[in-house]
Design a protein around this motif. Structure first.
Motif, PDB file in Angstrom:
ATOM      1  N   ASN A  38      -4.366  -1.248  -2.753  1.00  0.00           N
ATOM      2  CA  ASN A  38      -4.822  -0.955  -1.396  1.00  0.00           C
ATOM      3  C   ASN A  38      -5.957   0.060  -1.400  1.00  0.00           C
ATOM      4  O   ASN A  38      -6.063   0.890  -2.293  1.00  0.00           O
ATOM      5  N   GLN A  39      -6.791  -0.028  -0.372  1.00  0.00           N
ATOM      6  CA  GLN A  39      -7.816   0.985  -0.179  1.00  0.00           C
ATOM      7  C   GLN A  39      -7.127   2.318   0.149  1.00  0.00           C
ATOM      8  O   GLN A  39      -5.979   2.332   0.604  1.00  0.00           O
ATOM      9  N   PRO A  40      -7.822   3.439  -0.103  1.00  0.00           N
ATOM     10  CA  PRO A  40      -7.179   4.742   0.100  1.00  0.00           C
ATOM     11  C   PRO A  40      -6.546   4.874   1.483  1.00  0.00           C
ATOM     12  O   PRO A  40      -7.197   4.620   2.496  1.00  0.00           O
ATOM     13  N   GLY A  41      -5.285   5.240   1.499  1.00  0.00           N
ATOM     14  CA  GLY A  41      -4.603   5.508   2.757  1.00  0.00           C
ATOM     15  C   GLY A  41      -4.087   4.282   3.494  1.00  0.00           C
ATOM     16  O   GLY A  41      -3.405   4.430   4.509  1.00  0.00           O
ATOM     17  N   GLN A  42      -4.389   3.080   3.003  1.00  0.00           N
ATOM     18  CA  GLN A  42      -3.956   1.872   3.714  1.00  0.00           C
ATOM     19  C   GLN A  42      -2.496   1.553   3.390  1.00  0.00           C
ATOM     20  O   GLN A  42      -2.088   1.570   2.228  1.00  0.00           O
ATOM     21  N   GLN A  43      -1.740   1.225   4.414  1.00  0.00           N
ATOM     22  CA  GLN A  43      -0.308   0.972   4.244  1.00  0.00           C
ATOM     23  C   GLN A  43       0.006  -0.495   3.945  1.00  0.00           C
ATOM     24  O   GLN A  43       1.084  -0.811   3.422  1.00  0.00           O
ATOM     25  N   TYR A  44      -0.909  -1.403   4.291  1.00  0.00           N
ATOM     26  CA  TYR A  44      -0.690  -2.835   4.058  1.00  0.00           C
ATOM     27  C   TYR A  44      -1.871  -3.413   3.303  1.00  0.00           C
ATOM     28  O   TYR A  44      -2.969  -2.880   3.435  1.00  0.00           O
ATOM     29  N   PRO A  45      -1.622  -4.478   2.531  1.00  0.00           N
ATOM     30  CA  PRO A  45      -0.382  -5.224   2.282  1.00  0.00           C
ATOM     31  C   PRO A  45       0.634  -4.413   1.484  1.00  0.00           C
ATOM     32  O   PRO A  45       0.299  -3.432   0.844  1.00  0.00           O
ATOM     33  N   GLN A  46       1.890  -4.899   1.563  1.00  0.00           N
ATOM     34  CA  GLN A  46       2.970  -4.254   0.825  1.00  0.00           C
ATOM     35  C   GLN A  46       3.664  -5.282  -0.068  1.00  0.00           C
ATOM     36  O   GLN A  46       3.619  -6.487   0.207  1.00  0.00           O
ATOM     37  N   VAL A  47       4.314  -4.788  -1.102  1.00  0.00           N
ATOM     38  CA  VAL A  47       5.028  -5.639  -2.059  1.00  0.00           C
ATOM     39  C   VAL A  47       6.433  -5.082  -2.197  1.00  0.00           C
ATOM     40  O   VAL A  47       6.611  -3.862  -2.243  1.00  0.00           O
ATOM     41  N   ASN A  48       7.433  -5.980  -2.265  1.00  0.00           N
ATOM     42  CA  ASN A  48       8.792  -5.455  -2.498  1.00  0.00           C
ATOM     43  C   ASN A  48       9.216  -5.683  -3.948  1.00  0.00           C
ATOM     44  O   ASN A  48       8.466  -6.262  -4.754  1.00  0.00           O
ATOM     45  N   SER A  49      10.391  -5.213  -4.274  1.00  0.00           N
ATOM     46  CA  SER A  49      10.830  -5.239  -5.676  1.00  0.00           C
ATOM     47  C   SER A  49      11.096  -6.655  -6.158  1.00  0.00           C
ATOM     48  O   SER A  49      11.210  -6.899  -7.352  1.00  0.00           O
ATOM     49  N   GLY A  51       8.968  -9.135  -5.422  1.00  0.00           N
ATOM     50  CA  GLY A  51       7.677  -9.795  -5.573  1.00  0.00           C
ATOM     51  C   GLY A  51       7.213 -10.522  -4.318  1.00  0.00           C
ATOM     52  O   GLY A  51       6.259 -11.290  -4.354  1.00  0.00           O
ATOM     53  N   TYR A  52       7.879 -10.269  -3.209  1.00  0.00           N
ATOM     54  CA  TYR A  52       7.394 -10.769  -1.921  1.00  0.00           C
ATOM     55  C   TYR A  52       6.247  -9.874  -1.449  1.00  0.00           C
ATOM     56  O   TYR A  52       6.240  -8.673  -1.718  1.00  0.00           O
ATOM     57  N   VAL A  53       5.328 -10.471  -0.698  1.00  0.00           N
ATOM     58  CA  VAL A  53       4.226  -9.700  -0.119  1.00  0.00           C
ATOM     59  C   VAL A  53       4.318  -9.764   1.400  1.00  0.00           C
ATOM     60  O   VAL A  53       4.594 -10.825   1.972  1.00  0.00           O
ATOM     61  N   ARG A  54       4.107  -8.620   2.022  1.00  0.00           N
ATOM     62  CA  ARG A  54       4.058  -8.569   3.489  1.00  0.00           C
ATOM     63  C   ARG A  54       2.668  -8.095   3.907  1.00  0.00           C
ATOM     64  O   ARG A  54       2.168  -7.086   3.416  1.00  0.00           O
ATOM     65  N   PHE A  55       2.067  -8.858   4.800  1.00  0.00           N
ATOM     66  CA  PHE A  55       0.722  -8.558   5.280  1.00  0.00           C
ATOM     67  C   PHE A  55       0.800  -8.025   6.704  1.00  0.00           C
ATOM     68  O   PHE A  55       1.717  -8.342   7.461  1.00  0.00           O
ATOM     69  N   ARG A  56      -0.222  -7.257   7.069  1.00  0.00           N
ATOM     70  CA  ARG A  56      -0.340  -6.784   8.451  1.00  0.00           C
ATOM     71  C   ARG A  56      -1.817  -6.624   8.762  1.00  0.00           C
ATOM     72  O   ARG A  56      -2.548  -5.923   8.052  1.00  0.00           O
ATOM     73  N   ILE A  57      -2.243  -7.313   9.804  1.00  0.00           N
ATOM     74  CA  ILE A  57      -3.655  -7.330  10.187  1.00  0.00           C
ATOM     75  C   ILE A  57      -3.745  -7.036  11.676  1.00  0.00           C
ATOM     76  O   ILE A  57      -3.149  -7.754  12.490  1.00  0.00           O
ATOM     77  N   ALA A  58      -4.522  -6.003  12.030  1.00  0.00           N
ATOM     78  CA  ALA A  58      -4.740  -5.703  13.442  1.00  0.00           C
ATOM     79  C   ALA A  58      -5.863  -6.599  13.972  1.00  0.00           C
ATOM     80  O   ALA A  58      -6.990  -6.526  13.485  1.00  0.00           O
ATOM     81  N   ALA A  59      -5.541  -7.461  14.877  1.00  0.00           N
ATOM     82  CA  ALA A  59      -6.550  -8.327  15.514  1.00  0.00           C
ATOM     83  C   ALA A  59      -5.958  -8.784  16.840  1.00  0.00           C
ATOM     84  O   ALA A  59      -5.571  -9.941  17.010  1.00  0.00           O
ATOM     85  N   PRO A  60      -5.858  -7.851  17.791  1.00  0.00           N
ATOM     86  CA  PRO A  60      -5.039  -8.087  18.988  1.00  0.00           C
ATOM     87  C   PRO A  60      -5.475  -9.276  19.826  1.00  0.00           C
ATOM     88  O   PRO A  60      -4.644  -9.891  20.501  1.00  0.00           O
ATOM     89  N   ASP A  61      -6.761  -9.620  19.778  1.00  0.00           N
ATOM     90  CA  ASP A  61      -7.225 -10.706  20.642  1.00  0.00           C
ATOM     91  C   ASP A  61      -7.366 -12.036  19.904  1.00  0.00           C
ATOM     92  O   ASP A  61      -7.891 -13.009  20.463  1.00  0.00           O
TER      93      ASP A  61
END
Lengths: 392, 392
Positions: A38-49, A51-61
């Motif tokens: 991840n870029q510095p300070g970015q919380q997403y994407p995340q990986v669990n133990s 090997g699943y990946v969880r994404f989060r993208i802000a794009a409200p519209d």
């Protein structure tokens, strides 16, 4: 314990391209952490133990957001919008350990995930994610002496360009001013460039750690751009019609003389190796086969094999080749039509390697466990290949 | 002729942040070409000979696409969707020559332009574009001997991390194994990192060209990450509360000893310089002022000034400081509240420089024509600064 669970899952799964499908989807363990890329300070994407990946993208519209990364054959990962305007999604199963490229689609446009670093692949800078591998220690940043990765610019009259390469010099190179070093020319795959082996491959860290443990002799690694078959600028041609000559000219007539002129190398075939991943292996085979006087050590990582027929066509190859190393990810062998690069001969690479060994070659065949045509296969291949080099 | 038109426009315009507004919008010359910083094969963004930028983003289902880059105070560049589903837009006027960061907004989400390369700024990897400068030759890739830019990893016990720096070694460094070289420690600005001076700044090419023309003595440049004031990981604090101590410890106690131990340096103050842009100038002033025995040459590029009061507070500074170099973009001086970095003293930097000169300092003041708080100011500052270094 978490590491054990992850390893077990990886062993039990069946490969489909970049990921694997479980017969019974397990419950998802909610121990997701930000990806190491991840870029510095970015919380997403995340990986669990697992090997699943969880994404989060802000794009409200946005009307539709979709991730290209997911389990192969299932079309990536669907994303749904929450009340806060952020789109989230989790892969339908565990991905292979190691590095994966991906991108996202927002209302029909292709973009990178703003949370992650980018890596050059598919002829563009793509988002990257890292699923921690159980053997990640061999490419970890440790408190050991570190070599340096340096950019060089060399003149290429044959292409009328100034070209770039990266050069790894091992720890001690700077101080041991009378020492001379062997050189490995190490090529990236199709769609990648000269940044891949250091950025995605961690070639420098792999070497630092191997040297610190006394597992390999110190040597120089040179990485340059091998895609010289553009059909138009920036649009590389396919491998079927690949003409090796332009790249061979750059490598043999321009880069190697530059490196031998600017670094303290041992400038003979016995102290020169060539290896590459995927298309880079294809290039290695073409160039090393046509120039047995230039390279005594050869490595093809998920990039073809040498059959007995191949080597019998090369005059003097048996005497000159000190090592013929061939490797694949296990999932490529399980399903070679998926994992094999274009141009790979249909013959069985394992049988080829055994035949070469029987014929008296120093033939080494390595299979990376539970990986496909992807970077963890190649990091491991380098780890296996490096200690075998320059031993004579 | 096109170059002449571009230069004339740049001179006649009034600065507003990253761009300039024309009293009478001229007709747009339709000679747009892909930006030099585009990804391989990408046709957009494009720049014309006047310095206008035209963007094109494929996002057929998007409701709204907007570019952050445009003329300051006008909120970037509006984009409109064509019949082919691609959004296009052209800046409302000519931008300053040189490098600019930007990003885009798609339906409320922040992304990078998939057409361009990314550069680390604003604490994230941002899209970059280059408006050709009439004096771009000084940082062009030419057929001259090239130095090398190398990544080093050094242990930092004070921060319990392994830290990265980039080191430029001049042409000839490799071969002249008995030569020792002076060193410039060169810092990036707020939100940037150790990649900025080579990627955005072309520091290596500037040096290659200066050395080739005999304008500067060969020296080493070391560039590392200077943002040690994170309030939480990846979230740097502001400059008002900036505590220089953690970075000073990294620089003086860890990086300089590493560099002096691993490169052939001349390890005394008379052969050591420090300079930086914006926040990096702020850091330079704090560290160099507190350590006059460490650095004899000092450069602040758009990053504060030295007043007579400042220097009188530093014991022995007059005897030890061989050069105090201060520079700004002309638009920062036209409108200092816009262009000046946080923490810059309100005093007139030009008058300060003159007062230092009158007091017997080797004080040099440089103004980059028609640029603001942006990289062309700093590329030019390095071009002016380098020839003044290590002359005693």
């Amino acid at each position: 314990m978490r590491r054990y669970v992850a390893a077990l899952l990886a062993t039990a799964t069946t490969a489909i391209t970049a990921g694997s499908v479980l017969a019974q989807p397990p419950s998802i363990i909610e121990d997701f952490k930000p990806s190491a890329l991840n870029q510095p300070g970015q919380q997403y994407p995340q990986v669990n133990s697992q090997g699943y990946v969880r994404f989060r993208i802000a794009a409200p519209d946005a009307k539709a957001v979709h991730m290209s990364l997911g389990l192969g054959g299932q079309g990536g990962t669907a994303m749904t919008k929450g009340d806060d305007g952020a789109w989230t999604g989790t892969t339908a199963g565990a991905l292979d350990q190691g590095f994966h490229y991906y991108h996202l689609t927002v209302d029909g446009g292709t973009f990178n995930d703003p949370g992650t670093l980018n890596f050059y692949g598919s002829t563009r800078w793509e988002s990257g994610i890292e699923i921690p591998a159980q053997d990640a220690d061999f490419y970890a940043v440790k408190d050991v002496p570190h070599g340096q990765v340096q950019q060089i610019l060399f003149a290429s009259p044959s292409t009328a360009t100034t070209r770039r390469a990266y050069v790894y010099t091992p720890p001690g190179y700077e101080k041991n001013v009378s020492a001379r070093y062997p050189v490995l020319y190490l090529q990236h795959g199709w769609g990648e460039d000269e940044t891949a082996w250091a950025n995605q491959g961690h070639a420098n860290l792999i070497m630092d750690n191997l040297i610190a443990s006394g597992s390999t002799r110190p040597f120089i690694i040179v990485m340059t751009y091998g895609m010289t078959n553009d059909v138009k600028p920036g649009a590389p041609g396919g491998l079927a019609s690949f003409d090796i000559k332009p790249f061979q000219t750059v490598l043999l007539n321009e880069l190697i003389p530059y490196v031998d002129g600017h670094f303290r190398t041992r400038a003979d075939a016995r102290h020169r190796a060539m290896a590459g991943l995927s298309m880079g292996g294809f290039e290695t085979k073409l160039i090393a086969s046509a120039n047995p006087d230039k390279f005594a050590y050869i490595g093809l990582f998920s990039g073809g094999t040498y059959s007995l027929d191949d080597v019998n066509k090369i005059p003097g190859f048996k005497e000159k080749a000190k090592l013929v190393f061939v490797s694949f990810g296990s999932r490529e062998l399980d399903n070679p039509r998926r994992g094999a690069p274009p141009g790979m001969p249909p013959s069985d690479p394992r049988a080829n390697a055994a035949a070469l060994k029987d014929a008296g070659f120093n033939s080494v065949f390595y299979v990376s466990p539970n990986t496909a045509h992807e970077f963890l296969s190649w990091r491991r291949s380098l780890r296996e290949f490096a200690p075998l080099l320059f031993r004579d």
